[in-house]
Each structure stands twice: as structure tokens, then as C-alpha cells.
Design an enzyme around this catalytic site. Structure first.
Site, PDB file in Angstrom:
ATOM      1  N   HIS B  75       0.843  -1.257  -0.269  1.00  0.00           N
ATOM      2  CA  HIS B  75      -0.064  -0.003   0.004  1.00  0.00           C
ATOM      3  C   HIS B  75       0.839   1.200  -0.153  1.00  0.00           C
ATOM      4  O   HIS B  75       0.493   2.169  -0.888  1.00  0.00           O
ATOM      5  CB  HIS B  75      -0.967  -0.076   1.321  1.00  0.00           C
ATOM      6  CG  HIS B  75      -1.579   1.559   1.621  1.00  0.00           C
ATOM      7  ND1 HIS B  75      -2.727   1.884   0.964  1.00  0.00           N
ATOM      8  CD2 HIS B  75      -1.143   2.508   2.495  1.00  0.00           C
ATOM      9  CE1 HIS B  75      -2.764   3.099   1.293  1.00  0.00           C
ATOM     10  NE2 HIS B  75      -1.942   3.476   2.417  1.00  0.00           N
ATOM     11  N   ASP B 104       7.289  22.331 -25.634  1.00  0.00           N
ATOM     12  CA  ASP B 104       6.949  21.100 -25.316  1.00  0.00           C
ATOM     13  C   ASP B 104       7.931  20.845 -23.889  1.00  0.00           C
ATOM     14  O   ASP B 104       8.683  21.902 -23.517  1.00  0.00           O
ATOM     15  CB  ASP B 104       7.253  19.980 -26.271  1.00  0.00           C
ATOM     16  CG  ASP B 104       6.698  18.736 -25.975  1.00  0.00           C
ATOM     17  OD1 ASP B 104       6.879  18.089 -24.856  1.00  0.00           O
ATOM     18  OD2 ASP B 104       5.816  18.080 -26.709  1.00  0.00           O
ATOM     19  N   TRP B 140       7.474  -0.178   4.282  1.00  0.00           N
ATOM     20  CA  TRP B 140       7.818   0.439   3.077  1.00  0.00           C
ATOM     21  C   TRP B 140       9.329   0.838   3.027  1.00  0.00           C
ATOM     22  O   TRP B 140      10.168   1.151   2.266  1.00  0.00           O
ATOM     23  CB  TRP B 140       6.943   1.416   2.566  1.00  0.00           C
ATOM     24  CG  TRP B 140       7.393   3.009   2.991  1.00  0.00           C
ATOM     25  CD1 TRP B 140       7.073   3.327   4.467  1.00  0.00           C
ATOM     26  CD2 TRP B 140       7.991   3.891   2.625  1.00  0.00           C
ATOM     27  NE1 TRP B 140       7.143   4.422   4.766  1.00  0.00           N
ATOM     28  CE2 TRP B 140       7.831   5.131   3.585  1.00  0.00           C
ATOM     29  CE3 TRP B 140       8.634   4.407   1.421  1.00  0.00           C
ATOM     30  CZ2 TRP B 140       8.431   6.408   3.421  1.00  0.00           C
ATOM     31  CZ3 TRP B 140       9.080   5.758   1.513  1.00  0.00           C
ATOM     32  CH2 TRP B 140       9.050   6.641   2.499  1.00  0.00           C
ATOM     33  N   SER B 167      13.101   6.373 -13.329  1.00  0.00           N
ATOM     34  CA  SER B 167      12.164   7.228 -14.091  1.00  0.00           C
ATOM     35  C   SER B 167      11.902   8.374 -13.624  1.00  0.00           C
ATOM     36  O   SER B 167      12.118   9.489 -14.241  1.00  0.00           O
ATOM     37  CB  SER B 167      10.804   6.330 -13.898  1.00  0.00           C
ATOM     38  OG  SER B 167       9.675   7.278 -14.141  1.00  0.00           O
ATOM     39  N   SER B 168      12.284   8.442 -12.172  1.00  0.00           N
ATOM     40  CA  SER B 168      12.323   9.861 -11.433  1.00  0.00           C
ATOM     41  C   SER B 168      13.271  10.622 -11.628  1.00  0.00           C
ATOM     42  O   SER B 168      13.263  11.752 -11.825  1.00  0.00           O
ATOM     43  CB  SER B 168      12.188   9.488 -10.136  1.00  0.00           C
ATOM     44  OG  SER B 168      11.092   8.983  -9.692  1.00  0.00           O
ATOM     45  N   HIS B 251      13.427  11.458   3.914  1.00  0.00           N
ATOM     46  CA  HIS B 251      12.870  12.847   4.234  1.00  0.00           C
ATOM     47  C   HIS B 251      12.800  13.820   3.154  1.00  0.00           C
ATOM     48  O   HIS B 251      11.598  14.202   2.997  1.00  0.00           O
ATOM     49  CB  HIS B 251      13.614  13.469   5.519  1.00  0.00           C
ATOM     50  CG  HIS B 251      12.711  14.437   6.259  1.00  0.00           C
ATOM     51  ND1 HIS B 251      11.618  13.981   6.919  1.00  0.00           N
ATOM     52  CD2 HIS B 251      12.520  15.682   6.047  1.00  0.00           C
ATOM     53  CE1 HIS B 251      10.647  14.953   7.378  1.00  0.00           C
ATOM     54  NE2 HIS B 251      11.135  15.989   6.759  1.00  0.00           N
ATOM     55  N   GLU B 253      12.143  12.933   0.167  1.00  0.00           N
ATOM     56  CA  GLU B 253      10.934  12.109  -0.411  1.00  0.00           C
ATOM     57  C   GLU B 253       9.857  12.817  -0.090  1.00  0.00           C
ATOM     58  O   GLU B 253       8.805  13.005  -0.726  1.00  0.00           O
ATOM     59  CB  GLU B 253      11.010  10.615  -0.128  1.00  0.00           C
ATOM     60  CG  GLU B 253      10.065   9.958  -0.736  1.00  0.00           C
ATOM     61  CD  GLU B 253       9.673   9.948  -2.308  1.00  0.00           C
ATOM     62  OE1 GLU B 253      10.984  10.172  -2.995  1.00  0.00           O
ATOM     63  OE2 GLU B 253       8.699   9.730  -2.697  1.00  0.00           O
ATOM     64  N   TYR B 255       9.001  15.649   1.266  1.00  0.00           N
ATOM     65  CA  TYR B 255       9.120  17.012   0.687  1.00  0.00           C
ATOM     66  C   TYR B 255       8.911  16.903  -1.041  1.00  0.00           C
ATOM     67  O   TYR B 255       7.972  17.503  -1.416  1.00  0.00           O
ATOM     68  CB  TYR B 255      10.016  17.753   0.912  1.00  0.00           C
ATOM     69  CG  TYR B 255      10.059  17.925   2.498  1.00  0.00           C
ATOM     70  CD1 TYR B 255       8.921  17.816   3.233  1.00  0.00           C
ATOM     71  CD2 TYR B 255      11.262  18.443   3.201  1.00  0.00           C
ATOM     72  CE1 TYR B 255       8.940  17.949   4.551  1.00  0.00           C
ATOM     73  CE2 TYR B 255      11.087  18.814   4.633  1.00  0.00           C
ATOM     74  CZ  TYR B 255       9.966  18.672   5.420  1.00  0.00           C
ATOM     75  OH  TYR B 255      10.017  18.675   6.396  1.00  0.00           O
ATOM     76  N   SER B 266      -1.028  27.331  -4.203  1.00  0.00           N
ATOM     77  CA  SER B 266      -0.623  28.529  -4.634  1.00  0.00           C
ATOM     78  C   SER B 266      -1.068  29.155  -5.845  1.00  0.00           C
ATOM     79  O   SER B 266      -1.106  30.328  -6.185  1.00  0.00           O
ATOM     80  CB  SER B 266       0.967  28.772  -4.586  1.00  0.00           C
ATOM     81  OG  SER B 266       1.621  28.069  -3.292  1.00  0.00           O
ATOM     82  N   HIS B 300      15.365  12.209  12.627  1.00  0.00           N
ATOM     83  CA  HIS B 300      14.222  12.221  13.255  1.00  0.00           C
ATOM     84  C   HIS B 300      13.425  11.136  13.118  1.00  0.00           C
ATOM     85  O   HIS B 300      12.471  11.229  13.976  1.00  0.00           O
ATOM     86  CB  HIS B 300      13.592  13.601  13.313  1.00  0.00           C
ATOM     87  CG  HIS B 300      13.128  13.842  11.906  1.00  0.00           C
ATOM     88  ND1 HIS B 300      12.818  15.152  11.324  1.00  0.00           N
ATOM     89  CD2 HIS B 300      12.420  13.120  11.027  1.00  0.00           C
ATOM     90  CE1 HIS B 300      12.113  15.119  10.200  1.00  0.00           C
ATOM     91  NE2 HIS B 300      12.068  14.009   9.910  1.00  0.00           N
ATOM     92  N   HIS B 301      13.546  10.425  12.071  1.00  0.00           N
ATOM     93  CA  HIS B 301      12.704   9.222  11.932  1.00  0.00           C
ATOM     94  C   HIS B 301      13.304   7.823  12.865  1.00  0.00           C
ATOM     95  O   HIS B 301      12.677   6.997  12.533  1.00  0.00           O
ATOM     96  CB  HIS B 301      12.815   8.897  10.547  1.00  0.00           C
ATOM     97  CG  HIS B 301      12.207   9.818   9.549  1.00  0.00           C
ATOM     98  ND1 HIS B 301      10.801   9.636   9.231  1.00  0.00           N
ATOM     99  CD2 HIS B 301      12.608  10.885   9.138  1.00  0.00           C
ATOM    100  CE1 HIS B 301      10.481  10.825   8.437  1.00  0.00           C
ATOM    101  NE2 HIS B 301      11.391  11.572   8.284  1.00  0.00           N
ATOM    102  N   THR B 326       7.773  26.549   6.672  1.00  0.00           N
ATOM    103  CA  THR B 326       6.163  25.946   6.451  1.00  0.00           C
ATOM    104  C   THR B 326       5.190  26.935   6.813  1.00  0.00           C
ATOM    105  O   THR B 326       4.030  27.522   6.253  1.00  0.00           O
ATOM    106  CB  THR B 326       6.051  24.714   6.937  1.00  0.00           C
ATOM    107  OG1 THR B 326       7.110  23.706   6.846  1.00  0.00           O
ATOM    108  CG2 THR B 326       4.862  23.916   6.584  1.00  0.00           C
ATOM    109  N   LYS B 329       4.443  29.822   4.522  1.00  0.00           N
ATOM    110  CA  LYS B 329       3.864  29.483   3.529  1.00  0.00           C
ATOM    111  C   LYS B 329       2.148  29.291   3.840  1.00  0.00           C
ATOM    112  O   LYS B 329       1.347  30.019   3.318  1.00  0.00           O
ATOM    113  CB  LYS B 329       4.018  27.903   2.785  1.00  0.00           C
ATOM    114  CG  LYS B 329       5.169  28.058   2.011  1.00  0.00           C
ATOM    115  CD  LYS B 329       5.447  26.515   1.662  1.00  0.00           C
ATOM    116  CE  LYS B 329       6.315  26.562   0.439  1.00  0.00           C
ATOM    117  NZ  LYS B 329       6.027  27.265  -0.679  1.00  0.00           N
ATOM    118  N   ARG B 448       1.812   0.454  15.275  1.00  0.00           N
ATOM    119  CA  ARG B 448       1.421   0.393  13.947  1.00  0.00           C
ATOM    120  C   ARG B 448       1.996  -0.988  13.327  1.00  0.00           C
ATOM    121  O   ARG B 448       2.680  -1.664  13.970  1.00  0.00           O
ATOM    122  CB  ARG B 448       1.868   1.508  13.051  1.00  0.00           C
ATOM    123  CG  ARG B 448       3.133   1.570  12.980  1.00  0.00           C
ATOM    124  CD  ARG B 448       3.920   2.436  11.934  1.00  0.00           C
ATOM    125  NE  ARG B 448       5.177   2.799  11.971  1.00  0.00           N
ATOM    126  CZ  ARG B 448       5.805   3.424  11.052  1.00  0.00           C
ATOM    127  NH1 ARG B 448       5.197   3.931   9.986  1.00  0.00           N
ATOM    128  NH2 ARG B 448       7.139   3.419  11.061  1.00  0.00           N
TER     129      ARG B 448
END
Lengths: 292, 523
Positions: B75, B104, B140, B167-168, B251, B253, B255, B266, B300-301, B326, B329, B448
């Protein structure tokens, strides 16, 4: 065949990317099956790799033809430059991972492993190490390794020669570039050929080192974290050198066919950038993997 | 070759299946990305419903624990790499050339390949679920030593990650080259729409982060099959090394998932506030600051993994800093709406809900940045709630806002506003019913990635499952809305909305197959 839109070259629909992806799928599928010793694995890998090679040949061939037909204006050229430059940046980050793993292991985790007497009594933090349960390190270039021992490759033998080979090849490719810019085709072909030969010589020496490591030094991928970091760094570098040599060979063939102009030769420059990058990575390897 | 016949031929829209297989057109490729993303969104969503069904009651009812773990893992992988990332690349493909006045993308053939790498990768991941031993069941994050064990499903996952990464990277290179090289005359960097800016920054994040993930899973592969000991202390390695490398990617990722969403918001909020965006320059710099900070906060993870105190403190303070850009924004969006002539069409409803709900997700993030407090929250449902408030309520709802905002431009027809509002209310109510109770579950200590739980957690889990059903099935409304708009409906004008800002609104709806063949002048 395609139309110019406001000058910027927009290619017609293309089948190469799609087919390349299929090749990649077969390669990944075949490799996974092979890793688990399942029958069609190697065949799928060969088929996938063959598709990828053929399609890259056709795809790059098409781009080279378009380039020689003069379809790319300065703006397209800039797109290519940015594309190649940022691609090399992503490659830098890829190597940064393995350098990072090396530094983390040497500076932090191996000392921690030795510091906790509870974990591995008697383990001392040294480098190279194959870890508390791995083989014992007995100094560089020791050819009489017994079972449960391993050695390493000293910096100032073949690795130093390899450094000289690669650094001089960076010089020769630059000399070839100057010749191209002055439209001295003979010198261009000669120095580019020398560059390819130097690169191939590096590959030969490196292959010899690997055989030496496996056959005499007891240094393998399984030699704990030293063997792991050593082979993943030098291995991916060697793979990149191989790609670089193939690229330069293709460029050499194109030069011999009279491709590229003194003021328009991004194909050449892209290959040269890549070669300098590979060279720079080697300098990092020589310092942090071999010397220190 | 250079005759007008050939030119004319090129301007025709190609027909049949090969149009989509071989296309080099940014609009076609954008459409492919968006549909791929939507299919993956439904597949990943179905998996989350399996998870919620199992958690409706304590005990094991629906699936066995190993399959449950595969569902949580796949998932997440599908939603992150298959739905959100390709979704925003679809937006980038469609909108960036039209927003900056380019004919293009800079490298159209590469663009085709970036997309067509995705289906084989997705196929590999799906295959992994059906091989002996099943798919990845590690979460994941793919932490060793668990991922060193396990069957071939993990190898399929590793190659999936490699191909998606290619791809990315190729997509990001293309986006950077397009933005830096293809802007119309007069379109200076500081005149670019914010969506373009956030994508430029995101593309740099991708280029720096994705190769790191590729390296990490490569080391997993060699540890699994080639005898290396990167993550094995017996050989001198360290499993925490993987966590450091993974989160150095991970991290940035998140963002990567949220910055393009900020870009969409925006664009939407000024249009429906009928005011220019407040604090454009500060928005640009805030995005860049967030991107920079994302590279120095990864640990921090992993506060609970065992780090020196100085490390814990550094990552705590660096993480708290993120609240500043943040916050800039959030306040800029509020200031844009302040005293505006607000109307609440579906895109605006989604945008406003993002501002509210993402702020909640941000604040729970601030709570978890506090190291000693995080020891309590770590690996509980609190992080699940936090993550979904940021990535579902931030990224996915922004994508919905973007879809409703630009759908009339893409299809040439207005969407069904009534159905759109149903979609909005059911999604947002379903979302909050699903995830709000999970805060309480987490604070009360429910871990979890566990298919069973203690009895006292039952009520909140049941509420959550009911919410997830509402939220899940509400997404079919979106499918209906999009299909209806493609097939017909009220004709959309070029501007679609009331005086929206941006070059894309100067084009007819739908825009011709090739736009800005001649670059527009931007004043």
C-alpha cells in the site's frame, strides 16, 4: 521526419523508449529468477540485455543522425548540456551513498561495535576488518593467507598505476577536445584513441586486481564490511569506467566517420564530461579506499 | 522532409494505441501519468481497505498476519511511488510547458521513457505478491535485517525501486532542463508561477535523493545474495546504517511529495480569492529553505534506534526549524484569502481543506520532532495519523484541487460541480473520521503494522474503518466526474475561471495538440 516548431526540435513519436523498458523488465525478471536458481532466469536476462543494447544503439544512432543533419539548434544543445550535467550530478549522489557507508562504518559503527564489551568480547576496532565473526586481517599484499584470514591490496602498486592511467586519460581527452575545436581531425582521432586505450588498460589492470584479490589475497565480497565497501565502490566505479570506454569508443567511431564540427560537438563533450567524472571518483577511491 | 506536407502531418493528432505508446507530446505523456497515478491510487486504496477491514475488530478475521504486513508495505510503496509521485509528474508534464510558454518538454523522447518505465516497475511489484513467500512484508522502509530474509518478492521489490528511481531521475532532469532552458522571452525566474518553482525545487530534491535510495537497496541486494555485510554486525556492518541512508532519501522524499502540492495550492487560492498570491518571493525562498532543511533532518525518523545525545539534539532542533518556512507558506495562503472575494468552487474547497488539514499534520509533526516525546509516539498509530494528515490531506487533496482546477482546461468541458462537491465532502469527512481517531490510538499506545490489538482500542478502530470505507468509495465519484468531463458537458472558455493568472489560461480549452510553437511575449 519532423517539423520545426518555432525552431525547437520536437521529435516524432518514437518506439525506442517503450521497447527499452520491456528489455529492462525482462532483465530484472530474469535476474530475480536467476538469483533464486530458477530455469529461465539467465535466458531472460540475456534477452533483456540484448534488447536494451540494440535499442540504445538504434536510439543513440537516431540522435546522432539528427545531429549530423543539423536539426539541433543552440537551445536544443543547451537542453542536452543540462540533461547530461544533472545526470552526472545524480551519479555523484549514487557514489556518495557508498562513500557515506564507508565513512559511517569506519568512523562510527566499527568503533561502537568494539566499544560495547557486552556485544562482542575481545573484538577490537581496526581497519580493514571483516567484523567480529569474519576472517582475520593480516596486512596488505600478503600472498600466503590461510583459511580464516584475508589481506588487502596495497595502494602503491597497481592502484597507483591505475591512478596514473586514468589521470593521464583525462589529459588526453582534453587534448583531443582542443584538437576538435581547432578542426585538427588527425590529432583528434589520435588522442581520443589514446584515451580509449588508457581506459581499456585501466579495466585490464582492475580485472587483474580482482583476480588477485579472489585467488590469492582471500579478499572477496564476503570479507566482512571491508570487502563489501571495497568491492561495491571499486566495482561500481569499474562498471562506470566500462560504460565510459564504450561511450568514448562510439565517439571515436563517429569522429572517424567525420562527425562533429569545431563549434558543435556536444556528443563528444558529454562523453568527456562523463570521463572526467569517472576519473574524479577514482581519485576519491584512491585516497579513501586504498591509501587511508 | 521539410515540406509543408510534413509540417502539416506533424500537427495532426496521432490515432490509435501507438499514439499513447510512442508519444513525445507533453500533454499525452501528462495524461498517461495521471491515469497511471489514478489506477495505482485505486489499487493502493483497495489494499488500505484490506488493512482497515482486518482492524475493524481485535483478533484475526480477514487475512493472515503475513499478508497483512504485505498489504501495509505494498500500500505504502504503491501510494508513494505509484500514485503521488507520478501524479505530480503528470501535472508537471501538462502544466509546466503551458505555464512558461514552451512548445514542449526539453527532452521529449526521454519524457516518453520516463513514463514507460513505470508500468514494468509496477508489474514487478505486483508479481512479487504472487511468488512463493509473497511480496515485501517489511514496511515500505525496507529495514534490514528483516529484508535480508524473505523470498524473491523482496528482490522484485528492489528492482521495482531501481526502475522507478530511473524514471524519477530522468523525469527530473527533463523538468529542470525545461524550466531553465525553455521559458518564453520575458518569463524570468521570479515571474514563474509558483507551481513551476516548486517543481524546479522538487526536481533537485529528486536528483539528490533518489540515487541514495538506489544505493541503499543495492546494498540490500548484495547483502541478500552476494555475501556482503553492510548491515550485518557479525561482519562489521550495522543495520542502523541502512536506516540512516534510507532516511537521507526518505525525508527529502516526503517533501518531494508535498512541494508540488504547495505549488498547486498557490495557484488555486489566488484565483478563487481574486487576489494575487501574497508574498510570492517569500514563497519561493520558503520552498527552497524547506528543500535544504530536508537534507539535514533525516535521523528524526530514528530517534529510538540508539544515537549519541548530540545527534538526537541536532536532529531535534533542525527539525523544528522546518516549522518556520512552512509557517511562512501557511500564513501567506491565509493572507492571500484575507479580504479576497472568495468563492468556493470544488478546487477552492479542496485547497482550503489542505490549508487546514495540512497544518494539523504539520503541528503533530512538530510534536514528534521533540526527541523525548517521540520515544512515546514512535511506531504507534500517531505517526500513521500524522503521515496521512500531511501526505493524504496535503498531497492527495492538493492533487484533487489541481484536477478540478485544470480539468476544464484539459478536456474543454466544465466538470459536474454537484458531483465535485459530493466528492469533496465525502472525502474530507471520510478522511477525518478515518485518521483523527488514530491520533488517540497512537497516544494510547497502539503500535502500527500489527494486524491485532488490545480490546480497549476497538471503538476508535471501528470508527476509523467506517471512515475509510466512505473515503475509499468516494474516490469513484472522481472517476465519474473525470469521465463525464472528457465525454462532454458545458463548454469551458479559455479563461475557465474569473481572471485567473497564468499563460495556460491564454490558450483555448482544450489547448491544441501543440501549443506555443512560437513563444509568447511575457511582460
Amino acid at each position: 521526419m519532423s517539423a520545426a516548431h518555432g525552431g525547437y526540435y520536437l521529435p516524432d513519436p518514437t518506439k525506442w523508449p517503450m521497447i527499452t523498458s520491456m528489455g529492462l523488465f525482462l532483465l530484472a525478471l530474469g535476474f530475480t529468477l536467476h538469483l533464486h536458481h530458477l530455469a529461465p532466469g539467465p535466458w531472460l536476462m540475456v534477452a533483456g540485455a540484448a534488447i536494451i543494447v540494440l535499442m540504445l544503439y538504434a536510439w543513440f544512432g537516431q540522435v546522432a543522425t539528427e545531429s549530423e543533419a543539423g536539426k539541433f539548434d543552440g537551445q536544443v544543445d543547451t537542453s542536452f548540456r543540462m540533461g547530461m550535467g544533472w545526470f552526472i550530478f545524480s551519479e555523484v549522489m549514487f557514489f556518495a551513498v557508498f562513500f557515506g557507508a564507508l565513512f559511517y562504518t569506519r568512523i562510527l559503527s566499527v568503533p561502537w561495535l568494539a566499544g560495547e564489551e557486552m556485544l562482542w568480547p575481545g573484538f577490537e576496532a581496526t581497519w580493514p576488518t571483516a567484523g567480529p565473526a569474519g576472517a582475520t586481517y593480516i596486512g596488505p599484499d600478503a600472498h600466503d593467507v590461510g583459511s580464516g584470514q584475508f589481506s588487502s591490496i596495497g595502494a602503491f602498486g597497481v592502484p597507483l598505476l591505475n591512478t596514473v592511467l586514468l589521470l593521464s586519460s583525462s589529459v588526453t581527452v582534453t587534448v583531443a577536445h582542443w584538437a576538435l575545436k581547432k578542426n585538427q581531425r588527425g590529432r583528434l582521432n589520435f588522442w581520443l584513441f589514446v584515451t580509449v586505450v588508457l581506459g581499456a588498460a585501466f579495466m585490464y589492470c582492475q580485472a587483474g586486481e580482482y583476480m588477485e584479490a579472489y585467488n590469492h589475497l582471500g579478499l572477496t565480497l564476503g570479507s566482512g564490511v571491508y570487502g563489501a565497501t571495497f568491492f561495491i565502490l571499486t566495482g561500481f566505479h569499474g562498471f562506470h569506467v566500462t560504460v565510459g570506454v564504450i561511450t568514448l569508443t562510439v565517439i571515436l567511431v563517429r569522429c572517424l566517420r567525420g562527425h562533429f564540427k569545431p563549434d558543435e560537438h556536444f556528443g563528444f563533450e558529454g562523453a568527456a564530461w562523463y570521463w572526467h567524472f569517472v576519473d574524479t571518483v577514482w581519485v576519491g577511491l584512491f585516497i579513501f579506499v586504498y591509501i587511508l | 522532409m521539410t515540406t509543408t506536407v510534413a509540417d502539416h502531418h506533424h500537427d495532426e493528432v496521432p490515432k490509435g494505441i501507438t499514439r499513447w505508446l510512442f508519444t513525445t507530446n507533453h500533454k499525452d505523456i501528462g495524461t498517461l501519468y495521471l491515469w497511471f497515478s489514478f489506477i495505482m491510487f485505486l489499487v493502493g486504496g483497495a489494499m488500505s481497505l484490506v488493512i482497515r477491514a482486518e482492524l475493524f475488530q481485535p483478533g484475526l478475521q480477514v487475512v493472515d498476519p503475513h499478508f497483512f504486513n504485505q498489504m501495509t508495505t505494498v500500500h505504502a510503496l504503491i501510494m508513494v511511488f505509484g500514485a503521488v509521485m507520478p501524479g505530480f509528474v503528470g501535472f508537471a508534464n501538462w502544466m509546466i510547458p503551458m505555464m512558461i510558454g514552451a512548445p514542449d518538454m526539453a527532452l521529449p523522447r526521454l519524457n516518453n521513457w520516463s513514463f514507460w518505465l513505470l508500468p514494468p516497475a509496477a508489474l514487478l511489484l505486483v508479481i512479487s505478491l504472487f511468488v512463493p513467500g509473497g511480496g515485501p512484508a517489511s514496511g515500505w522502509t525496507l529495514y534490514p535485517p528483516l529484508t535480508i530474509q524473505g523470498g524473491m518478492g523482496m528482490d522484485f521489490t528492489i528492482f521495482t525501486v531501481h526502475i522507478l528511481g530511473m524514471s524519477s531521475i530522468l523525469g527530473s532532469i527533463n523538468i529542470i532542463a525545461t524550466i531553465l532552458n525553455m521559458r518564453a522571452p520575458g518569463m524570468t525566474l521570479m515571474k514563474m508561477p509558483l507551481f513551476v518553482w516548486t517543481w524546479l525545487i522538487t526536481a533537485f530534491l529528486l536528483l539528490a535523493a533518489i540515487p541514495v535510495l538506489a544505493g541503499a537497496v543495492t546494498m540490500l541486494l548484495t547483502d541478500r545474495h552476494f555475501g556482503t555485510a553492510f548491515f550485518d554486525p557479525a561482519g562489521g556492518g550495522d543495520p542502523a546504517l541502512f536506516q540512516h541512508i534510507f532516511w537521507f532519501f526518505g525525508h527529502p522524499e516526503v517533501y518531494i511529495l508535498i512541494l508540488p502540492a504547495f505549488g498547486v495550492i498557490s495557484q488555486v487560492i489566488p484565483t478563487f480569492s481574486r487576489k494575487p498570491l501574497f508574498g510570492y518571493t517569500s514563497m519561493v525562498f520558503a520552498s527552497a529553505a524547506i528543500a535544504f532543511l530536508s537534507f539535514i533532518v533525516w535521523a528524526h525518523h530514528m530517534y529510538t534506534v540508539g544515537m549519541p545525545l548530540s545527534g538526537e539534539l541536532f536532529f531535534m532542533y533542525a527539525t523544528m526549524l522546518i516549522a518556520i518556512p512552512t509557517g511562512v507558506k501557511i500564513f501567506n495562503w491565509l493572507a492571500t484569502m484575507w479580504r479576497g472575494s472568495l468563492t468556493f468552487e470544488t478546487p477552492m474547497l479542496f485547497a482550503v481543506s489542505v490549508v487546514c488539514l495540512f497544518t494539523m499534520g504539520g503541528l503533530t509533526g512538530l510534536m514528534m520532532s521533540i526527541t523525548p516525546a517521540d520515544f512515546q509516539y514512535h511506531d504507534t498509530y500517531y505517526i500513521v495519523a500524522h503521515f496521512h494528515y500531511t501526505i493524504f490531506a496535503g498531497s492527495v487533496l492538493s492533487m484533487f484541487a489541481g484536477i478540478y482546477y485544470w480539468l476544464p482546461k484539459w478536456t474543454g468541458h466544465m466538470y459536474d460541480e454537484t458531483l465535485g462537491k459530493w466528492h469533496f465532502w465525502l472525502t474530507v469527512i471520510g478522511f477525518n473520521v478515518t485518521f483523527f481517531p488514530q491520533h488517540f490510538l497512537g497516544l494510547a499506545g497502539m503500535p502500527r503494522r500489527i494486524p491485532d490489538y488490545a480490546l480497549q482500542f476497538t471503538e476508535f478502530n471501528q470508527i476509523s474503518t467506517i471512515g475509510s470505507l466512505v473515503m475509499g468509495f468516494a474516490q469513484l465519484i472522481l472517476l465519474v466526474v473525470v469521465v463525464k468531463a472528457i465525454r462532454g458537458g458545458k463548454k469551458a472558455s479559455a479563461e475557465v475561471w474569473e481572471n485567473p493568472e497564468g499563460l495556460e489560461w491564454s490558450l483555448p480549452s482544450p489547448p491544441p495538440y501543440h501549443t506555443f510553437a512560437t513563444a509568447p511575449e511575457v511582460r
